[in-house]
Design an enzyme around this catalytic site. Structure first.
Site, PDB file in Angstrom:
ATOM      1  N   HIS A  95      -5.157  -4.077  -5.424  1.00  0.00           N
ATOM      2  CA  HIS A  95      -4.515  -5.197  -6.424  1.00  0.00           C
ATOM      3  C   HIS A  95      -4.831  -4.624  -7.907  1.00  0.00           C
ATOM      4  O   HIS A  95      -5.815  -4.107  -7.749  1.00  0.00           O
ATOM      5  CB  HIS A  95      -4.994  -6.577  -6.184  1.00  0.00           C
ATOM      6  CG  HIS A  95      -4.812  -7.449  -7.274  1.00  0.00           C
ATOM      7  ND1 HIS A  95      -3.601  -8.217  -7.154  1.00  0.00           N
ATOM      8  CD2 HIS A  95      -5.255  -8.250  -8.464  1.00  0.00           C
ATOM      9  CE1 HIS A  95      -3.195  -8.741  -8.392  1.00  0.00           C
ATOM     10  NE2 HIS A  95      -4.551  -8.912  -9.092  1.00  0.00           N
ATOM     11  N   GLY A 145       6.450   2.906  -4.765  1.00  0.00           N
ATOM     12  CA  GLY A 145       5.744   3.580  -3.867  1.00  0.00           C
ATOM     13  C   GLY A 145       4.563   4.824  -4.445  1.00  0.00           C
ATOM     14  O   GLY A 145       4.449   5.716  -3.548  1.00  0.00           O
ATOM     15  N   ASN A 195       1.506   4.313  -4.727  1.00  0.00           N
ATOM     16  CA  ASN A 195       0.302   4.360  -3.884  1.00  0.00           C
ATOM     17  C   ASN A 195       0.791   4.963  -2.537  1.00  0.00           C
ATOM     18  O   ASN A 195      -0.180   5.707  -1.962  1.00  0.00           O
ATOM     19  CB  ASN A 195      -0.001   2.829  -3.961  1.00  0.00           C
ATOM     20  CG  ASN A 195      -0.959   2.260  -5.136  1.00  0.00           C
ATOM     21  OD1 ASN A 195      -1.930   3.085  -5.324  1.00  0.00           O
ATOM     22  ND2 ASN A 195      -0.353   1.336  -5.838  1.00  0.00           N
TER      23      ASN A 195
HETATM   24  C1  GRF Z   1       0.764  -1.614  -7.858  1.00  0.00           C
HETATM   25  O1  GRF Z   1       0.083  -1.729  -9.141  1.00  0.00           O
HETATM   26  C2  GRF Z   1      -0.167  -2.169  -6.801  1.00  0.00           C
HETATM   27  O2  GRF Z   1      -1.620  -2.593  -7.096  1.00  0.00           O
HETATM   28  C3  GRF Z   1       0.586  -3.682  -6.836  1.00  0.00           C
HETATM   29  O3  GRF Z   1       2.179  -3.247  -7.021  1.00  0.00           O
HETATM   30  C4  GRF Z   1       2.246  -2.286  -7.819  1.00  0.00           C
HETATM   31  C5  GRF Z   1       3.131  -1.143  -6.710  1.00  0.00           C
HETATM   32  O4  GRF Z   1       2.904   0.090  -7.169  1.00  0.00           O
HETATM   33  N1  GRF Z   1       0.313  -4.365  -5.716  1.00  0.00           N
HETATM   34  P1  GRF Z   1       3.767   1.313  -6.087  1.00  0.00           P
HETATM   35  O5  GRF Z   1       5.025   0.562  -5.389  1.00  0.00           O
HETATM   36  O6  GRF Z   1       2.472   1.710  -5.411  1.00  0.00           O
HETATM   37  O7  GRF Z   1       4.102   1.996  -7.194  1.00  0.00           O
END
Ligand code: GRF
Length: 212
Positions: A110, A12, A14
């Site tokens: 991504h 989480g 992001n």
């Molecule tokens: C991130 O590297 C995102 O780009 C990918 O999965 C990972 C998830 O990270 N799709 P988070 O759950 O946001 O910490």
């Protein structure tokens, strides 16, 4: 108010970047209506709860296939419509019903410069392992619109991160998250909410921001 649904599966970070930019006013008139988690007990769910955001757990392992999961997600979003769905570390492929209902209103982040190191099976640490094995000098992150396939929709923003001597997949993953993902995901949401993005075939056109 421009409403988001943020789909998550893990850490989480992001989601947190979006929460932080909403809290500090960088993303104004934007609200996270709900968080959808594909697993129980994720750190992402904790982050949503801490921020007072409703988190609905829809455990992918409880659905026999993508179509059934898609129908359940579609029902949820029919009951609680949003302006944009943000896949922020969401580890499940969306099915056709939701993709069609939300055509050009779903984005994904991504952790590579698409079209390198993306597609089926390249998630989590793997894009970073692949980038280092290949020997590229730049990696980074991409925000793109979502279609029916893995990582193939029109690209909205990319940000590069230089590979350093001695990089491990874990070190590169951390830098890509901090220096690229957490910056371009809020930017992408801001551009879309402001109506600055037009899609022309595979390309996106970003209109100038005349408010600055
Ligand atoms: C991130 O590297 C995102 O780009 C990918 O999965 C990972 C998830 O990270 N799709 P988070 O759950 O946001 O910490």
């Amino acid at each position: 108010m421009f409403k988001l649904a943020v789909f998550v599966s893990g850490g989480g970070t992001n989601l947190q970047a979006l929460l932080d930019r909403i809290a500090d006013g960088t993303l104004s008139d934007i609200a996270i209506e709900l968080v959808v988690a594909s697993k129980q007990n994720t750190r992402a769910q904790q982050r949503a709860v801490q921020a007072g955001i409703d988190c609905v757990v829809m455990d992918r392992s409880e659905y026999a296939d993508t179509l059934l999961y898609d129908q359940a997600l579609s029902r949820l979003l029919t009951d609680r419509p949003v302006d944009l769905i943000v896949l922020a570390g969401f580890m499940c492929l969306l099915g056709p019903e939701l993709v069609q209902a939300y055509r050009n209103r779903i984005i994904n982040i991504h952790p590579s410069l698409i079209p390198a190191f993306c597609g089926h099976g390249l998630y989590g640490i793997r894009p970073h392992q692949a980038a280092l094995e290949y020997g590229v000098k730049l990696s980074g992150a991409t925000v793109h619109f979502v279609d029916e396939h893995y990582d193939t929709g029109p690209i909205l923003i990319q940000k590069s991160v230089a590979i350093k001597n001695g990089d491990t997949p874990e070190l590169l993953q951390k830098r890509v998250m901090e220096e690229a993902e957490q910056i371009i995901l809020p930017q992408a949401v801001s551009m879309i909410a402001a109506g600055r993005v037009r899609i022309e075939g595979r390309r996106t056109v970003i209109m100038e921001d005349d408010s600055i």
